[in-house]
Design an enzyme around this catalytic site. Structure first.
Site, PDB file in Angstrom:
ATOM      1  N   ARG A 146       0.819  -1.219   0.000  1.00  8.00           N
ATOM      2  CA  ARG A 146       0.000   0.000   0.000  1.00  8.00           C
ATOM      3  C   ARG A 146       0.852   1.269   0.000  1.00  8.00           C
ATOM      4  O   ARG A 146       0.448   2.301  -0.546  1.00  8.00           O
ATOM      5  CB  ARG A 146      -0.945  -0.007   1.218  1.00  8.00           C
ATOM      6  CG  ARG A 146      -1.979   1.134   1.217  1.00  8.00           C
ATOM      7  CD  ARG A 146      -2.968   0.965   2.374  1.00  8.00           C
ATOM      8  NE  ARG A 146      -4.037   1.966   2.327  1.00  8.00           N
ATOM      9  CZ  ARG A 146      -4.190   2.951   3.201  1.00  8.00           C
ATOM     10  NH1 ARG A 146      -3.323   3.096   4.201  1.00  8.00           N
ATOM     11  NH2 ARG A 146      -5.181   3.802   3.096  1.00  8.00           N
ATOM     12  N   ILE A 154      -7.020   7.738  -0.855  1.00 10.81           N
ATOM     13  CA  ILE A 154      -6.905   6.280  -0.907  1.00 10.81           C
ATOM     14  C   ILE A 154      -7.734   5.783   0.271  1.00 10.81           C
ATOM     15  O   ILE A 154      -7.564   6.244   1.397  1.00 10.81           O
ATOM     16  CB  ILE A 154      -5.429   5.811  -0.831  1.00 10.81           C
ATOM     17  CG1 ILE A 154      -5.334   4.281  -0.903  1.00 10.81           C
ATOM     18  CG2 ILE A 154      -4.685   6.359   0.367  1.00 10.81           C
ATOM     19  CD1 ILE A 154      -3.899   3.751  -1.063  1.00 10.81           C
ATOM     20  N   SER A 155      -8.670   4.878  -0.002  1.00  8.30           N
ATOM     21  CA  SER A 155      -9.624   4.459   1.031  1.00  8.30           C
ATOM     22  C   SER A 155      -8.932   3.762   2.199  1.00  8.30           C
ATOM     23  O   SER A 155      -7.844   3.187   2.061  1.00  8.30           O
ATOM     24  CB  SER A 155     -10.670   3.500   0.446  1.00  8.30           C
ATOM     25  OG  SER A 155     -11.568   4.196  -0.365  1.00  8.30           O
ATOM     26  N   GLN A 156      -9.608   3.800   3.347  1.00  6.40           N
ATOM     27  CA  GLN A 156      -9.169   3.076   4.531  1.00  6.40           C
ATOM     28  C   GLN A 156      -9.129   1.578   4.182  1.00  6.40           C
ATOM     29  O   GLN A 156     -10.069   1.055   3.567  1.00  6.40           O
ATOM     30  CB  GLN A 156     -10.204   3.342   5.625  1.00  6.40           C
ATOM     31  CG  GLN A 156      -9.915   2.708   6.951  1.00  6.40           C
ATOM     32  CD  GLN A 156     -11.054   2.980   7.934  1.00  6.40           C
ATOM     33  OE1 GLN A 156     -11.930   3.797   7.679  1.00  6.40           O
ATOM     34  NE2 GLN A 156     -11.036   2.285   9.051  1.00  6.40           N
TER      35      GLN A 156
END
Length: 213
Positions: free
Chosen positions: A37, A63-65
């Protein structure tokens, strides 16, 4: 583009965190444990890459959790070979998760800056979606329909009818619906005009944009 033992260790901690929050699908957990990530984020955020938090990326997007990515992916019930439409490529992190699960991924991005970055970046890491498209997610991708599932990674004020219409019978649409706060919603297509709808609590997403093409 380094992925060190330290990064791998931090990823394992992240997997444990999202497990504790209720994610149970082994394949989803393995994908989160495998994907670097930190490479999807600006270098200034490297220390934060494996915290279970959303972070800013280019074009005022996020950027999503990781928990949210895992939660949405789990709801999709992805199987190898599934044809999946993703609305909102963003950083490409969710796209990578779907690719790693063996899905055939079509992904639409509305921000040109992000589209250009991600379409070069994903193949470099070895993640190859079938198609990355610059366009309007509200319209879906009629020419490639029907899809086994559709995932929307931005907050939609309403459910686009085009997306429901592009699902196979038995197909699943996972979409966060709402203005400021969204309700994660699952639609399962039961027949030509028949959909089962379930809700899974509140989440926060950047808004879904339209009027691109």
């Amino acid at each position: 583009m380094k992925d060190t033992f330290k990064h791998q260790g931090l990823r394992q901690q992240l997997v444990n965190t999202i497990k504790e929050k209720g994610i149970t699908n082994d394949n989803v957990l393995k994908a989160i444990g495998k994907i670097p990530r930190h490479l999807f984020m600006d270098s200034g955020f490297l220390d934060h890459a494996y915290q279970d938090k959303a972070f800013p990326i280019a074009a005022n997007q996020t950027i999503s959790q990781p928990y949210t990515v895992a939660f949405q992916t789990e709801l999709l019930q992805v199987e190898k070979g599934h044809k999946i439409l993703e609305i909102g490529t963003g950083s490409g992190y969710q796209t990578a998760v779907l690719c790693l699960l063996g899905a055939t991924v079509y992904s639409i991005e509305r921000q040109l800056e992000l589209f250009k970055i991600t379409s070069k970046f994903l193949p470099k890491l070895g993640y190859r979606p079938k198609k990355l498209i610059f366009g309007d997610g509200y319209k879906g991708l009629k020419e490639e329909a029907p899809f086994d599932s559709i995932i929307v990674t931005a907050g939609a004020p309403m459910v686009p009818k085009a997306l429901l219409g592009q699902l196979k019978i038995g197909g699943r649409l996972v979409i966060p619906v709402g203005e400021d706060v969204q309700t994660m919603t699952l639609f399962v297509r039961k027949g030509p005009k028949d959909f089962e709808q379930r809700e899974f609590g509140e989440f926060r997403f950047v808004p879904m944009l339209e009027d691109k093409n």
